[in-house]
Design an enzyme around this catalytic site. Sequence first.
Site, PDB file in Angstrom:
ATOM      1  N   ASP A 357       1.664  24.590 -31.790  1.00  0.00           N
ATOM      2  CA  ASP A 357       0.674  24.845 -32.836  1.00  0.00           C
ATOM      3  C   ASP A 357       0.288  26.314 -32.910  1.00  0.00           C
ATOM      4  OD1 ASP A 357       0.086  22.070 -33.824  1.00  0.00           O
ATOM      5  OD2 ASP A 357      -0.201  21.821 -31.679  1.00  0.00           O
ATOM      6  N   THR A 358       0.541  26.915 -34.085  1.00  0.00           N
ATOM      7  CA  THR A 358       0.439  28.357 -34.274  1.00  0.00           C
ATOM      8  C   THR A 358       0.388  28.621 -35.774  1.00  0.00           C
ATOM      9  OG1 THR A 358       1.738  28.769 -32.262  1.00  0.00           O
ATOM     10  CG2 THR A 358       1.698  30.538 -33.869  1.00  0.00           C
ATOM     11  N   VAL A 359       0.027  29.839 -36.181  1.00  0.00           N
ATOM     12  CA  VAL A 359       0.251  30.275 -37.558  1.00  0.00           C
ATOM     13  C   VAL A 359       1.053  31.565 -37.542  1.00  0.00           C
ATOM     14  CG1 VAL A 359      -1.762  29.165 -38.593  1.00  0.00           C
ATOM     15  CG2 VAL A 359      -1.997  31.469 -37.632  1.00  0.00           C
ATOM     16  N   SER A 376      -2.239  32.312 -32.354  1.00  0.00           N
ATOM     17  CA  SER A 376      -2.121  30.932 -31.880  1.00  0.00           C
ATOM     18  C   SER A 376      -3.210  30.547 -30.900  1.00  0.00           C
ATOM     19  CB  SER A 376      -0.751  30.756 -31.200  1.00  0.00           C
ATOM     20  OG  SER A 376      -0.601  29.460 -30.658  1.00  0.00           O
ATOM     21  N   ARG A 521       6.977  26.156 -39.198  1.00  0.00           N
ATOM     22  CA  ARG A 521       6.561  26.590 -40.533  1.00  0.00           C
ATOM     23  C   ARG A 521       6.762  28.081 -40.612  1.00  0.00           C
ATOM     24  NH1 ARG A 521       0.708  23.756 -40.040  1.00  0.00           N
ATOM     25  NH2 ARG A 521       0.637  25.434 -38.497  1.00  0.00           N
TER      26      ARG A 521
END
Length: 560
Positions: A357-359, A376, A521
């Site tokens: 889970d990260t952007v 993150s 993503r």
Amino acid sequence: MSDFQCNSRRSAVVCRNGCVASSQPLASQAGIDILKAGGNAADAAVAMAAALNVTEPCSTGIGGDAFCLFYDAKTKKVHALNGSGRAPAGLTLDLLNKQGYNATNPFPVQHGHAVTVPGAAAAWVDTVDRFGSGKLSLAQILQPAVDLAEDGYPVQQITALSWSKGAPTLLTPKNKHGGDLLIEGKAPVYGQVIRLPHLAQTFRELGRLGKKGFYEGRIAKAIVDAVETFGGVMTMDDLKSHVTTYEDPISTDYRGYRVWEIPPNGHGMAALIALNVLEAYDLKKLEANSAEYLHLVIEALKLGFADTTWYCADPSKVDIPLSTLLSKEYATKRRQLIQNNSAMKNVSKGNLNIGPDTVYFTTADSQGNSCSFINSNFMGFGSAIVPEGCGFTLQNRGSGFSLEPSHPNVIAPNKRPYHTIIPAMVTDSKTGDLVMSYGVMGGFMQPQGHVQVLLNMLEFGMNPQQALDQPRICIGGGYGYDESYVSVEDGISDETIKGLRDKGHSMRGPLVGSDRSLFGRGQAITSGNFWDNSDGALPSNGRIYWCGSDPRADGMAIGY
């Protein structure tokens, strides 16, 4: 949500003055607003980092870590910033062993020991100070995020799903302030408006006081108290002594293009090793996502991870033979393992338990600068520990350490752990011109995504949106590197899956619906249509940006 669709019919966004791409529309808008206000690519990236903390706190935040690559158009140089935190000075392997924690019994991911010093806040400040335009103050850059947090915003669809999955971690008995990120004890649903006033106040203090506003005073005390409540040993001195470091990025040449990654403690080396191995094959003769093509990609990535999961650690604490690992000569030796049909039989040296889970987001401005940025919490909400009055969760990057005494990545005081979050860039090997700023988030998927998206463009002529839309493979399951099987995404043909099984791979999938989040993503900005231009030249009418945003997320690319 098995009926959840990730299909895209988007064109690549084409523009001249500047662009941004992220996993949240409101964050992308914040970045564009900063560019239009006179900020540059670095300013816009920090505005987006903060806005993503507000709009996607189940993936990222100021309580996490960050890395960035910045391309300076004037000097044609790529700079690297390492914004990851370190273990507390009092956290030793001996202490952990006395508490009963070891390689076979690691501390829980919600334990205070899992929290390393959060590096994101300093990374944001230092990105603006080192690479920013100087035209906007930090407070101005953070204002869009302050407004979103204070006024409220409607939650996007995929974020609502992730928020719901992570909500129980916010409600554990010790986590007295986890409810600050919920609405009456529940995760917000798709379209529901949520306000995060404590987070808005945190951003105000950072904007007004800079790093002292986070690493000293009220916020620092709240962090230390929260970590202590969960059994950790972090102190005010640990926070006050934190520093961002500026690194020389690592890179390799692939068919006339130089691919740049963050050096260890980030694991971008895995992508570079794999590209070195793949360069000897004529991939253009193979069909995209065919069994023959994916077999080579899988084997090359396994070779990259075999070295990375052992050698990747804090380079200030251990010696890492990067010059050897990234050499073309070493790639030739490793390639023999594929040719002997024994690429990954008992080669792997490490196995870490890393979450996805990260952007990841990227920006480019009218001067030709670009910023490749990743932020993150680690595993969803991270540790899910919420400091009092702060409105954010603390990451759990300490879970990325090994507790095996002989491992280079063994936990130690003031040491940075193995990090999965990695931004990437591509430049022209001859001219130094920017070619692409891109990345794919998702734990151990990240180097795999970097390789697949890049090859979709360089080998198969796809534009950035098409390259991101393509279905992907992932060795293992994302949360921990496991070479024993390969996951495939919906869209990979049955013929390809059968062909990979025939070549000896254990296959899982195709994964559908929300399970496709495993494949990451990504976002991408290219300068010119290099994927359809063998000499890499820019268009004759000046700089043109082409931008894409991953359909597996809620986000979008915006240009102007």
